[in-house]
Design a protein around this motif. Structure first.
Motif, mmCIF file in Angstrom:
data_model
loop_
_atom_site.group_PDB
_atom_site.id
_atom_site.type_symbol
_atom_site.label_atom_id
_atom_site.label_comp_id
_atom_site.label_asym_id
_atom_site.label_seq_id
_atom_site.Cartn_x
_atom_site.Cartn_y
_atom_site.Cartn_z
ATOM 1 N N GLU A 14 132.383 8.972 78.739
ATOM 2 C CA GLU A 14 132.452 7.805 79.611
ATOM 3 C C GLU A 14 133.035 8.182 80.965
ATOM 4 O O GLU A 14 132.477 7.817 82.016
ATOM 5 N N ILE A 42 120.801 0.194 79.485
ATOM 6 C CA ILE A 42 121.818 -0.837 79.259
ATOM 7 C C ILE A 42 123.209 -0.214 79.279
ATOM 8 O O ILE A 42 124.142 -0.752 79.897
ATOM 9 N N VAL A 43 123.363 0.931 78.618
ATOM 10 C CA VAL A 43 124.647 1.645 78.646
ATOM 11 C C VAL A 43 124.977 2.089 80.065
ATOM 12 O O VAL A 43 126.121 1.999 80.518
ATOM 13 N N THR A 45 124.123 0.632 82.850
ATOM 14 C CA THR A 45 124.556 -0.546 83.589
ATOM 15 C C THR A 45 125.987 -0.918 83.216
ATOM 16 O O THR A 45 126.804 -1.275 84.076
ATOM 17 N N HIS A 46 126.308 -0.811 81.939
ATOM 18 C CA HIS A 46 127.665 -1.087 81.470
ATOM 19 C C HIS A 46 128.656 -0.117 82.114
ATOM 20 O O HIS A 46 129.730 -0.532 82.577
ATOM 21 N N LYS A 50 131.808 -0.839 84.805
ATOM 22 C CA LYS A 50 133.173 -0.361 84.606
ATOM 23 C C LYS A 50 133.631 0.514 85.779
ATOM 24 O O LYS A 50 134.813 0.523 86.141
ATOM 25 N N TRP A 53 134.464 -2.135 88.648
ATOM 26 C CA TRP A 53 135.169 -3.363 88.308
ATOM 27 C C TRP A 53 136.521 -3.430 89.024
ATOM 28 O O TRP A 53 137.197 -2.422 89.141
ATOM 29 N N LEU A 80 120.667 -10.654 81.469
ATOM 30 C CA LEU A 80 121.719 -9.723 81.871
ATOM 31 C C LEU A 80 121.937 -9.776 83.382
ATOM 32 O O LEU A 80 123.081 -9.793 83.854
ATOM 33 N N LEU A 84 125.486 -10.763 85.146
ATOM 34 C CA LEU A 84 126.212 -9.825 85.997
ATOM 35 C C LEU A 84 126.208 -10.243 87.468
ATOM 36 O O LEU A 84 126.996 -9.716 88.257
ATOM 37 N N ILE A 199 127.886 1.959 72.074
ATOM 38 C CA ILE A 199 127.461 0.555 72.035
ATOM 39 C C ILE A 199 128.301 -0.218 71.018
ATOM 40 O O ILE A 199 128.738 -1.348 71.274
ATOM 41 N N GLU A 202 131.983 -0.519 72.408
ATOM 42 C CA GLU A 202 132.110 -1.414 73.548
ATOM 43 C C GLU A 202 131.549 -2.810 73.278
ATOM 44 O O GLU A 202 131.615 -3.676 74.150
ATOM 45 N N ILE A 204 128.437 -3.843 73.062
ATOM 46 C CA ILE A 204 127.402 -4.122 74.054
ATOM 47 C C ILE A 204 126.233 -4.845 73.387
ATOM 48 O O ILE A 204 125.719 -4.405 72.363
#
Length: 302
Positions: A14, A42-43, A45-46, A50, A53, A80, A84, A199, A202, A204
């Motif tokens: 990460e 998707i990961v 974007t997550h 982070k 943020w 999504l 967001l 996933i 977190e 997700i």
């Protein structure tokens, strides 16, 4: 953080990915994040959320829409983006066909997947993006394994696997000439198992088709494909209702479905740990030739 704290494997991955994403934001003027609605994007974007943020994403999401997507993927994408508050840009393969930029394939094995390359390059040129982040991982396929984090593309959007820049000590060289751009792969060092475990960790949310469900499918060359209005059966093929799920998501015409009863992230992780079939083993587009992926990447594919 305690001096004695040891990062877990997932935390190391990460932090590495977030570092790469922040480098993109620092080095490039007009970056974009490629979003397919699949688990890897998707990961990505997550991780991007982070990385910045509590500020919003400093770049838009770009979806290259073949027009032959699973409906669940598009619903998830739109929800999504709304959640967001992100900006979404859609490049349409159908528009590329209508404008004569590409010619649609014919016959039972026809796919729009390869047509995405032209649409992607046209969209990058239209919006003057100088870096496009993708969810490619080195464990996916042998051509992917040749990628660096920062993958230079020439003025024609093409990739030369023999002419990549060294990346010693995580120092990335984003220098480019006019008209050139970079593809960047922040989760290069992740494996499929890493993605699923992250996933789970977190919490997700994913599109429903990643979990077991009943769907009309047909068997072609050992791969279960989904029924759709544009899918044509060959002699001897027939539609059947099976309990399946998606392991990877792409154009319906080339996305193989997995016979599965896995209805939770824990069950999916157990299933993947036991399988001997590679993640892209059900992708019909990869089966067209031994070097299918590398040939497409050289032309400007993801």
């Amino acid at each position: 953080m305690s001096m004695n704290y040891k990062l877990t494997h997932l935390e190391e991955l990460e932090y590495e990915s977030i570092y790469v994403i922040r480098e993109v934001a620092a080095q490039f003027e007009r970056p974009v994040l490629l979003f397919s609605g699949g688990k890897d994007s998707i990961v990505m974007t997550h991780l991007a959320m982070k990385a910045f943020w509590p500020a919003p994403l400093p770049f838009p999401l770009l979806h290259i829409d073949t027009g032959h997507n699973f409906e669940e993927t598009i619903v998830y994408r739109d929800n999504l983006v709304k959640k967001l508050g992100a900006k979404l840009i859609v490049g349409s393969v159908q528009e590329s066909i209508d404008n004569g930029r590409v010619v649609e394939e014919k016959g039972p094995a026809a796919s729009r997947n390869i047509l995405q390359t032209t649409t992607l390059l046209d969209t990058i040129e239209k919006y003057k993006f100088d870096a496009a982040m993708g969810g490619g991982r080195r464990d996916e396929e042998k051509a992917r394994a040749k990628e660096r984090f920062f993958s230079h593309r020439d003025e024609f959007g093409q990739w030369d696997p023999k002419n990549q820049r060294p990346e010693l000590w995580n120092i990335f060289n984003g220098k480019k000439n006019q008209g050139e751009h970079f593809r960047v792969f922040p989760i290069s060092n992740w494996t499929e198992m890493d993605v699923w475990q992250y996933i789970l960790k977190e919490k997700i949310e994913l599109p429903e088709i990643y979990f077991t469900h009943q769907r009309e499918v047909f068997l072609r060359d050992g791969v279960w494909l989904a029924k759709a209005p544009f899918m044509t059966l060959k002699d001897g093929e027939k539609f059947e209702v099976k309990t399946v799920r998606c392991r990877t998501i792409g154009d319906i015409s080339c996305t193989g479905l997995t016979l599965s009863t896995a209805n939770s992230l824990e069950e999916i992780i157990e299933e993947i740990a036991a399988t001997r079939v590679t993640e892209r083993g059900g992708r019909a587009d990869d089966m067209r030739s031994e070097a299918a992926m590398e040939d497409r990447k050289k032309e400007g594919y993801f």
